[in-house]
Structures are given as structure tokens and as C-alpha cells.
Enzyme design. Structure first.
Site, PDB file in Angstrom:
ATOM      1  N   GLY A 138     -13.740 -10.975   3.694  1.00 48.39           N
ATOM      2  CA  GLY A 138     -14.748 -10.210   2.957  1.00 48.39           C
ATOM      3  C   GLY A 138     -15.316  -9.132   3.858  1.00 48.39           C
ATOM      4  O   GLY A 138     -16.371  -9.295   4.449  1.00 48.39           O
ATOM      5  N   GLN A 159     -10.829 -38.631 -11.856  1.00 47.85           N
ATOM      6  CA  GLN A 159     -12.271 -38.628 -11.568  1.00 47.85           C
ATOM      7  C   GLN A 159     -12.525 -38.681 -10.072  1.00 47.85           C
ATOM      8  O   GLN A 159     -13.648 -38.584  -9.632  1.00 47.85           O
ATOM      9  CB  GLN A 159     -12.927 -39.848 -12.211  1.00 47.85           C
ATOM     10  CG  GLN A 159     -13.032 -39.725 -13.703  1.00 47.85           C
ATOM     11  CD  GLN A 159     -13.607 -40.975 -14.329  1.00 47.85           C
ATOM     12  OE1 GLN A 159     -13.824 -41.970 -13.648  1.00 47.85           O
ATOM     13  NE2 GLN A 159     -13.842 -40.924 -15.610  1.00 47.85           N
ATOM     14  N   HIS A 203      -7.529 -42.836 -13.447  1.00 51.91           N
ATOM     15  CA  HIS A 203      -8.773 -42.565 -12.741  1.00 51.91           C
ATOM     16  C   HIS A 203      -8.674 -41.614 -11.570  1.00 51.91           C
ATOM     17  O   HIS A 203      -9.685 -41.196 -11.035  1.00 51.91           O
ATOM     18  CB  HIS A 203      -9.441 -43.876 -12.335  1.00 51.91           C
ATOM     19  CG  HIS A 203     -10.163 -44.472 -13.492  1.00 51.91           C
ATOM     20  ND1 HIS A 203      -9.500 -45.169 -14.471  1.00 51.91           N
ATOM     21  CD2 HIS A 203     -11.447 -44.405 -13.873  1.00 51.91           C
ATOM     22  CE1 HIS A 203     -10.370 -45.542 -15.395  1.00 51.91           C
ATOM     23  NE2 HIS A 203     -11.555 -45.086 -15.056  1.00 51.91           N
ATOM     24  N   ARG A 225      -5.424 -16.465   1.656  1.00 47.85           N
ATOM     25  CA  ARG A 225      -4.582 -15.877   0.602  1.00 47.85           C
ATOM     26  C   ARG A 225      -3.434 -16.805   0.246  1.00 47.85           C
ATOM     27  O   ARG A 225      -2.686 -16.539  -0.696  1.00 47.85           O
ATOM     28  CB  ARG A 225      -3.950 -14.573   1.094  1.00 47.85           C
ATOM     29  CG  ARG A 225      -4.896 -13.443   1.227  1.00 47.85           C
ATOM     30  CD  ARG A 225      -4.096 -12.151   1.430  1.00 47.85           C
ATOM     31  NE  ARG A 225      -4.960 -11.093   1.896  1.00 47.85           N
ATOM     32  CZ  ARG A 225      -5.767 -10.405   1.106  1.00 47.85           C
ATOM     33  NH1 ARG A 225      -5.799 -10.667  -0.177  1.00 47.85           N
ATOM     34  NH2 ARG A 225      -6.526  -9.453   1.583  1.00 47.85           N
ATOM     35  N   GLY A 243     -10.397 -38.007 -20.988  1.00 45.47           N
ATOM     36  CA  GLY A 243     -11.298 -37.125 -21.726  1.00 45.47           C
ATOM     37  C   GLY A 243     -11.822 -37.742 -23.007  1.00 45.47           C
ATOM     38  O   GLY A 243     -12.439 -37.053 -23.809  1.00 45.47           O
ATOM     39  N   ASP A 246     -11.596 -11.485  -2.734  1.00 45.54           N
ATOM     40  CA  ASP A 246     -12.984 -11.272  -2.301  1.00 45.54           C
ATOM     41  C   ASP A 246     -14.016 -11.339  -3.421  1.00 45.54           C
ATOM     42  O   ASP A 246     -15.203 -11.396  -3.156  1.00 45.54           O
ATOM     43  CB  ASP A 246     -13.138  -9.884  -1.670  1.00 45.54           C
ATOM     44  CG  ASP A 246     -12.394  -9.777  -0.367  1.00 45.54           C
ATOM     45  OD1 ASP A 246     -11.916 -10.822   0.116  1.00 45.54           O
ATOM     46  OD2 ASP A 246     -12.287  -8.655   0.159  1.00 45.54           O
ATOM     47  N   ARG A 283       0.897  -1.153   0.000  1.00 44.52           N
ATOM     48  CA  ARG A 283       0.000   0.000   0.000  1.00 44.52           C
ATOM     49  C   ARG A 283       0.938   1.206   0.000  1.00 44.52           C
ATOM     50  O   ARG A 283       2.001   1.166   0.616  1.00 44.52           O
ATOM     51  CB  ARG A 283      -0.878   0.002   1.239  1.00 44.52           C
ATOM     52  CG  ARG A 283      -1.499  -1.361   1.487  1.00 44.52           C
ATOM     53  CD  ARG A 283      -2.994  -1.304   1.661  1.00 44.52           C
ATOM     54  NE  ARG A 283      -3.464  -2.637   2.044  1.00 44.52           N
ATOM     55  CZ  ARG A 283      -4.350  -3.328   1.354  1.00 44.52           C
ATOM     56  NH1 ARG A 283      -4.873  -2.846   0.254  1.00 44.52           N
ATOM     57  NH2 ARG A 283      -4.740  -4.519   1.772  1.00 44.52           N
ATOM     58  N   CYS A 284       0.571   2.242  -0.701  1.00 46.33           N
ATOM     59  CA  CYS A 284       1.499   3.367  -0.851  1.00 46.33           C
ATOM     60  C   CYS A 284       0.770   4.679  -0.630  1.00 46.33           C
ATOM     61  O   CYS A 284      -0.099   5.053  -1.416  1.00 46.33           O
ATOM     62  CB  CYS A 284       2.122   3.303  -2.242  1.00 46.33           C
ATOM     63  SG  CYS A 284       3.025   4.785  -2.703  1.00 46.33           S
TER      64      CYS A 284
HETATM   65  P1  ADP Z   1      -6.921  -2.572  -3.335  1.00 47.05           P
HETATM   66  O1  ADP Z   1      -6.280  -2.224  -4.651  1.00 47.05           O
HETATM   67  O2  ADP Z   1      -6.723  -4.018  -3.009  1.00 47.05           O
HETATM   68  O3  ADP Z   1      -8.345  -2.107  -3.284  1.00 47.05           O
HETATM   69  P2  ADP Z   1      -6.086  -0.321  -1.683  1.00 47.05           P
HETATM   70  O4  ADP Z   1      -7.414   0.309  -1.713  1.00 47.05           O
HETATM   71  O5  ADP Z   1      -5.337  -0.355  -0.399  1.00 47.05           O
HETATM   72  O6  ADP Z   1      -6.107  -1.840  -2.200  1.00 47.05           O
HETATM   73  O7  ADP Z   1      -5.181   0.416  -2.762  1.00 47.05           O
HETATM   74  C1  ADP Z   1      -3.840   0.027  -2.999  1.00 47.05           C
HETATM   75  C2  ADP Z   1      -3.015   1.242  -3.333  1.00 47.05           C
HETATM   76  O8  ADP Z   1      -3.536   1.892  -4.486  1.00 47.05           O
HETATM   77  C3  ADP Z   1      -2.995   2.322  -2.266  1.00 47.05           C
HETATM   78  O9  ADP Z   1      -2.075   2.057  -1.233  1.00 47.05           O
HETATM   79  C4  ADP Z   1      -2.609   3.535  -3.070  1.00 47.05           C
HETATM   80  O10 ADP Z   1      -1.228   3.568  -3.295  1.00 47.05           O
HETATM   81  C5  ADP Z   1      -3.318   3.299  -4.390  1.00 47.05           C
HETATM   82  N1  ADP Z   1      -4.623   4.008  -4.367  1.00 47.05           N
HETATM   83  C6  ADP Z   1      -5.798   3.595  -3.890  1.00 47.05           C
HETATM   84  N2  ADP Z   1      -6.760   4.533  -4.036  1.00 47.05           N
HETATM   85  C7  ADP Z   1      -6.157   5.589  -4.609  1.00 47.05           C
HETATM   86  C8  ADP Z   1      -6.588   6.899  -5.029  1.00 47.05           C
HETATM   87  N3  ADP Z   1      -7.848   7.302  -4.864  1.00 47.05           N
HETATM   88  N4  ADP Z   1      -5.668   7.705  -5.581  1.00 47.05           N
HETATM   89  C9  ADP Z   1      -4.405   7.318  -5.761  1.00 47.05           C
HETATM   90  N5  ADP Z   1      -3.938   6.118  -5.393  1.00 47.05           N
HETATM   91  C10 ADP Z   1      -4.778   5.263  -4.815  1.00 47.05           C
END
Ligand code: ADP
Length: 739
Positions: free
Chosen positions: A218, A623, A620, A310, A533, A175, A97-98
């Protein structure tokens, strides 16, 4: 088979990709957000397809973080860098995540890093968050480039040259929480993990007469919970999209005790992580356990599955799905023009389609909004066509209506299994029996196929008789390959004696998705595997795709000594690289003379000094075993649909002498392209190759070149039809779901 026939079949692979070239283009591929099994297969397909069409492909490590940081996070990939990852779970290029990418400043840096390498095509594998981010990035792109030029980081020429960013997304998410695709990459594997646990739990719960509360992932989407509940015949399921009615506590306890009274020794309750009640208050597993213990005094245990879901290797389905989507994504990037909006490649029925990313994300967010605003009916509808049908099927099969509420149809319907046993058959029988009962029919089971039928092995079967059948392999009713031809008289007599108005035949599925073969770890070795098959090469072909095989010999695509020679040469070349393994699949009836032994000896002789060979006839075991989640659900749903169809036909026929008169009264139900289709047998006759017991046209043959491309052969691939953007379908109430 005459020559014309052969060339016609070979000719079915026209409509080639040849006009598409990736020369001079650079594609960046990244995985972002939560990881999912199958992401690697998608990465592999993007890299290999990209290279195949002459483009450069770059790994972007650690999701958007790597794009923002640049440096060694963006590295050119080659053919071998994606070798042996098809069967590996998670993502080898890392996901993260960034926070920085959520800011313009971060995206500016990312743009700089891409332009530096000439990357103007981006393939993002992630959830809706990641795809939203990608879309924002694409829209800002030209502005970002201008700013970079103003700052003196890039020159004006580069701004011109890299003016547009093409974006394509693939949904990687366990999910299945994304609108616009029937299945997201990773969902099927997660279901495999869940079902493995459920099957294991069921044996212990059975011994101790326990109740198990199983919590699955989920937070906002109940797909995993719902489909798991369908696949194991759970007593109760809690989903965020469809909260239980007020007073559910009492209803649930009544249901559990009724099931126990029917001699069921265990109860399974499945809870989605994000389960809520109608007031949007969370319903937790502990709360449910407390309720069962205090109200019923049952020995109750909670199991929270967590990250296990996962984990593990991706299922065959996910590998094939991700491979197809990866190839499609590259094609979409190559076909993109400045006017094409960012798109998502996704699955509809058994077809790959492209949808505008913005529409899918919007609809996905609309589901959440509907739940927040307690418009739960809308939430279910917006989830898409298969979700709603899953939910309806679950409700129908899990809870028996009180007898006095079931309309009486005065019809007797019999269910029979024929042909080879296939995993999922029992799920289909259970579903047919329960749907039939709830439609007011008297249901009969026929034992041991047509042979048993002729001998009068037929008995009424009730709701509780089929409890727990979903997860069982083989055929509980018993099946024989005997055709009805020679005992038609006796069978007709039985039909008369028991006044059977309709017959549901479950059989002839010569497929199940249980092929797995791992050949890694051994060097310079080629495995030759024979699959079942009959004349149908589906298993060999799809198994080949799922396992990353070098060749799959099938009856439908004739081959000769030159093909065998080309394959041997291909493998000899391959052994010179770092990938020193080979895998060849051969369908049991692909050729009369080029037998598995012949191929084994030929490869052994020709490969002398370069590689050695091993052969294995799967036989088999294909199956056997417990049915996969897909087969359980497919069996359940298709059978429910068949029974509903029979009911309609029975109603139509009432008062008309109780006899089916027209061709369309004898149908085969199957999936065709995107929909379930009832095809009259009379029509099928024209489309069937009776000698070899296969359809004359098989949809999956289109996927054959895919395996070859991904194994580095020169092959041509038919792109998605028509390679155009579609729109997310807002389905009306009246329109039936596909499956
Ligand atoms: P997912 O892709 O599994 O839904 P996230 O919602 O955590 O996971 O998003 C993963 C990454 O995508 C974030 O950490 C961010 O870097 C980028 N991201 C998500 N939403 C936005 C946004 N609205 N604008 C810019 N980058 C985003």
C-alpha cells in the site's frame, strides 16, 4: 409447502436479460497493471457471459502491450479456454505495464488491431492507471479511426461501422485504493495472506515475548494495513492517510509498555508501505524497530510481506465478487449507447453498481492530492465510507481511554453468544466489550448461552480480558442452542440480580466463508458436497459460485426429478468436452427425500460409463478454524455499531423507568442492500419463515442464476438495479458510514 409458494419463489427470478443480445458484437478483455487474485474469475465471467449472450469475446494478452502489438496477442476465447481458472491466482492472460499505450502513436496501433477484429467493446481489469488509459483511448477513438483511414490502414466503411468504443472497467487491485467501490478484486485475498502470516507470527511472538513490525503493501493507500490491524487487534498502525500526531514516538512506546504490563506477551505493529508522518516524511519499519529497541529494549523483528500478498489462491469472496462484476460488466457493455460514459462496475454493500469511470478516477486522485497537501482529514473522508469507519473502530478498540476520561453511564450491559458457534463471534464480543467500556457501561459476559444465563454464569468482563480474541475461532464465551423459552423466569431473575439494562445477543449466523473445494486433477468425476446452513442455502449457493459448481441444490429454490435429470444430462455433455470434472453442492436440508445419498446414487447410476461420483459431507469443519479477515472485521464492526445503538437507546430510556417500552428497542442488526440496518424484531417476525428459520426474502437468491449461466445452463439473470449509472457519492460529515 403448497404449490403457490413454490411458484412464487420460482417466479422471483423474473426481470430477465432476454432482451439483451450480444449477437454481432465483439468484446475484448484485458488485465493490466499490478496483478491481483480474482482477476481470472473476472476474465472467466466476462468470457462466459459474453458467449452466453451471443457475443464474441477476445483475450487481449499482456495488457495494453498486447493490444498495441496485436497478432497472436489478441485471440478469440471459447467456453473451455476459461475452465479451471476460477481458483488460480494472478491472471492467465498476463498483465504488463506498457509505455507505448501512454502515447497516441501506441494507441493508434491498438485501435487498428481492435478494428481489424471488429472489437468495439473493451473490458479492462486493472487499477486507476489502467482505467485512466482506457478512458483516454475511448475519447480518442473516433479520431484514431479517422487517422487510420487517412493512412489507408482501414476503409471509410469501417470507420462508420465501428464509430464508438464502449469501455467498462473492473478494479483489480490488492490495495483497495479505488474510490467508488467498497472492495476491489484481490483485496480480500491479500488480507487472507496477511492474516495467515500474522496468525503464524503471533504464536512465535507469544513464546518469546517479542514485538513484531509487519510491513504490508500500500504505497498510497492504507486499507490493507488498517483492516489487518483491525483483524488482528494490532497495538499500533501506520497509514499514509492518517499519519500519527507529533510526538507519536513517545505515545507508541507508552502504549506498547502498557500492553505488556497488562500481561500481553507480544506486540504487533502494522506499517503500510507508504506510511508517512504529518510532514509527509516516510516512516519506515526499520525506524520503528530502532525506536522500540532503543526506548524499550524489546526483542523486535521486522517482517516485510511483499509479493506474498499477491500470491496464492483467490478467496471465496474475491471469486464471487469478480464473477458478479464480470457478468455485470458484459451487461453494461451491451446496454451502452454512444452517450454512455465509460463506467466502472463496483460493489456497494452487497450490491453491484455502475459508476462513471472519470468520477472515480478523479476522486482517487483527489485522495493523493489531499495527502500531498497534508489535508489528512480530507484524505480519510475521500477514501470512502467504509475506510473512515474502519479507522474510527480501530482507534476505539485499540486504545483504551484513561478511566477518568470515560463518561459514566451507570448502565450494565451483558453480552451473550447463542446458537451454533461461528467464526468471527469472538471478534464481535471483543468489540462489544471494548466499545461498551468506552461508552461508560459496566460490561458483563454470559457463559454457555441462555442455559448458562439461567444458571447465573455471568461475570463482569474488562478491557484486557478480551485481548487477542479477534483471531480465535469458535465461541470463547461458550454457546448453546437452547432457546430461552423454558427458563425465562430464571433469566429474568439473573437480569434483576445483576441489574442488566441491555443485552447484546451474538448468534444465529449460520454462515461463514470457509468453503473451499478443489476437484481439479481428477478426470470424469463428479463431486457431490453437502454443506451446512439448516434450511438456508447461502453456503451452498455462494460456495457453488466461488467454486464454479455445476449445480447447488437449496431449499429456497425447489427442485424436482426433472431438474436432477437435466443436471445429470448437463454433466454427461460436459464430460464430452475437455472439462471433465463436475461439482454439485447440496444444502443439508434442501429436500427431505432427495438426500445427499439419493443424489449420489442417482448420479452414479445415470453417469455409469461416463463419469463416476464421490460424495463428501463437510459437516462441522465449516464452523471450525480461524475466522477469515472478513468475518473478523464484520464481527468487529457490526458489534461496535450494535453497542453504540444500545448506548443511544439506554440514554433515551433514562428517566423513563429504565425499561424498553417500544418495538424498536429490540432489534436485529444486519446488512441490507447497501447499509447496516436495525430491524425491530416485531417487524422481522413478519419477514421470517420460522418453521425453516430463514428470512422469507434472501438477497443472495438473485445470484443463483449467475452460477447457472457460468456453468452453461440456460438461465436468466436479473441485472443490477436499475442498470443505470450512478454517481460517486461525496459523503457529508453528518452522514453515517454503512459499515
Ligand atoms: P494500475 O492500473 O495498477 O494503476 P499503472 O498505473 O501502472 O497500473 O497502469 C497500467 C498501464 O495502464 C500503464 O502501463 C499504461 O499502459 C496504462 N496507463 C496508465 N495511465 C495511463 C494514461 N494516463 N494514459 C494512457 N495509458 C495509461
Amino acid at each position: 409447502m403448497d404449490d403457490d409458494d413454490v411458484s412464487a419463489r420460482k417466479g422471483s427470478f423474473r426481470k430477465f436479460l432476454e432482451h439483451l443480445s450480444g449477437a454481432g458484437k465483439a468484446i475484448g478483455v484485458l488485465t493490466s497493471g499490478g496483478d491481483a487474485q480474482g482477476m481470472n474469475a473476472a476474465v472467466r465471467a466476462v468470457v462466459r457471459m459474453g458467449i452466453y449472450v451471443g457475443a464474441k469475446v477476445y483475450f487481449i494478452y499482456e495488457g495494453y502491450q498486447g493490444m498495441v502489438d496485436g497478432g497472436s496477442n489478441i485471440v478469440e476465447a471459447n467456453w473451455e479456454s476459461v475452465s479451471s481458472i476460477l481458483q488460480v491466482g494472478g491472471t492467465i492472460i498476463g498483465s504488463a505495464r506498457c509505455k507505448a499505450f501512454r502515447t497516441r502513436e501506441g494507441r493508434l496501433k491498438a485501435a487498428g488491431n481492435l478494428v481489424q477484429r471488429g472489437i468495439t467493446n473493451l473490458c479492462v481489469i486493472g487499477g486507476d492507471g489502467s482505467l485512466t488509459g482506457a478512458n483516454i483511448f475511448r475519447k480518442e477513438w473516433s479520431g484514431l479511426l479517422k487517422e487510420l483511414a487517412e493512412n489507408g490502414d482501414i476503409d471509410r466503411e469501417e470507420v462508420q461501422k465501428h464509430a464508438y468504443l464502449n469501455v467498462v472497467g473492473m478494479v483489480g487491485s490488492i490495495d483497495n485504493d479505488f474510490c467508488g467501490t467498497d472492495m476491489t478484486i484481490g483485496t480480500d485475498s491479500a488480507l487472507h495472506r496477511i492474516i495467515e502470516v500474522v496468525d503464524a507470527i503471533m504464536t512465535t511472538a507469544q513464546s518469546h515475548q517479542r514485538t513484531f513490525v509487519l510491513e504490508v503493501m500500500g504505497r498510497h493507500c492504507g486499507y490493507l494495513a488498517l483492516v489487518s490491524a483491525l483483524a488482528c487487534g494490532a497495538d499500533w498502525v501506520f497509514l499514509p492517510e492518517s499519519p500519527p500526531e507529533e510526538g507519536w514516538q513517545e505515545n507508541m512506546c507508552i502504549k506498547l509498555s502498557e500492553n505488556r504490563a497488562r500481561k500481553k506477551r507480544l506486540n504487533i505493529i502494522i506499517v503500510a508501505e507508504g506510511a508517512i508522518d504529518t510532514q509527509n516524511k516516510p516512516i519506515t519499519s526499520e525506524q520503528i524497530k530502532e525506536l522500540v529497541v532503543t526506548q524499550l529494549g524489546y526483542d523486535t523483528r521486522v517482517t516485510i510481506l511483499g509479493h506474498v500478498q499477491r500470491g496464492g489462491t483467490p478467496s471465496a469472496f474475491d471469486r464471487i465478487l469478480a464473477s458478479r462484476m464480470g457478468v455485470e460488466a458484459v451487461v453494461a457493455l451491451l446496454q451502452a449507447t454512444p452517450e454512455t460514459p465509460a463506467c466502472v462496475v463496483s460493489l456497494s454493500g452487497n450490491q453491484a453498481v455502475r459508476l462513471p469511470l472519470v468520477e472515480c478516477v478523479q476522486m482517487t486522485q483527489d485522495v493523493q492530492k489531499a495527502m500531498d497537501e497534508r489535508r489528512f482529514k480530507d484524505a480519510v473522508r475521500l477514501r470512502g465510507r467504509s475506510f473512515e469507519s474502519n479507522l474510527n473502530t480501530y482507534k476505539r478498540l485499540a486504545i483504551k481511554m484513561p478511566d477518568d476520561q470515560i463518561p459514566k453511564s451507570n448502565c450494565n450491559v451483558a453480552v451473550i453468544n447463542v446458537g451454533a458457534p461461528a467464526a468471527g463471534m469472538n471478534a464481535a464480543v471483543r468489540s462489544a466489550v471494548r466499545v461498551g467500556i468506552s461508552e461508560g457501561h459496566k460490561m458483563f459476559a454470559i457463559y454457555d448461552g441462555f442455559e448458562g444465563f439461567a444458571k447465573g454464569q455471568i461475570k463482569e468482563i474488562g478491557w484486557a480480558d478480551v485481548g487477542g480474541w479477534t483471531g480465535q475461532g469458535g465461541s470463547i464465551l461458550g454457546t448453546k442452542r437452547t432457546l430461552p423459552g423454558k427458563s425465562l423466569e430464571a433469566i429474568a431473575e439473573q437480569m434483576r440480580t445483576h441489574s442488566i439494562n441491555a443485552l447484546l445477543i451474538i448468534g444465529g449466523f449460520e454462515t461463514c466463508d470457509r468453503i473451499k473445494q478443489s476437484a481439479s486433477g481428477t478426470k470424469r468425476r463428479v463431486f457431490i458436497i453437502e454443506t451446512m446452513g439448516g434450511y438456508c442455502g447461502y453456503l451452498a449457493n455462494m460456495g457453488g459460485l466461488a467454486a464454479g459448481a455445476d449445480a447447488a441444490y437449496i431449499f429456497e429454490e425447489p427442485f424436482d426429478i426433472r431438474d436432477l435429470q437435466a443436471n445429470v444430462e448437463h454433466l454427461t455433455e460436459k464430460m464430452k468436452t475437455t472439462i471433465q470434472r463436475g461439482l454439485v453442492l447440496r444444502n443439508e436440508s434442501c429436500s427431505e427425500h432427495y438426500t445427499t445419498d439419493f443424489i449420489y446414487h442417482l448420479y452414479s447410476e445415470e453417469g455409469k460409463g461416463v463419469f463416476d461420483c464421490r460424495k463428501n459431507v463437510l459437516g462441522h469443519m465449516q464452523q471450525g478454524g480461524a475466522p477469515s479477515p472478513f468475518d473478523r472485521n464484520f464481527g468487529t464492526k457490526i458489534s461496535a455499531r450494535a453497542m453504540q445503538w444500545l448506548s443511544t437507546k439506554l440514554k433515551e430510556a433514562q428517566g423513563k423507568g429504565k425499561r424498553f417500552m417500544t418495538d424498536d428497542c429490540i432489534c436485529v442488526l444486519g446488512i441490507s442492500k447497501r447499509n447496516l440496518l436495525f430491524q425491530p424484531v416485531a417487524q422481522l417476525k413478519k419477514e421470517t419463515d420460522f418453521e425453516h428459520r430463514i428470512p422469507k426474502e434472501q438477497w443472495w437468491l438473485k445470484l443463483r442464476p449467475l452460477m447457472k449461466i457460468l456453468a452453461k445452463y440456460k438461465a436468466s439473470y436479473e441485472v443490477s438495479d436499475p442498470g443505470q449509472l450512478e454517481h460517486v457519492h461525496h459523503r457529508g460529515h453528518e452522514e453515517p458510514a454503512a459499515i
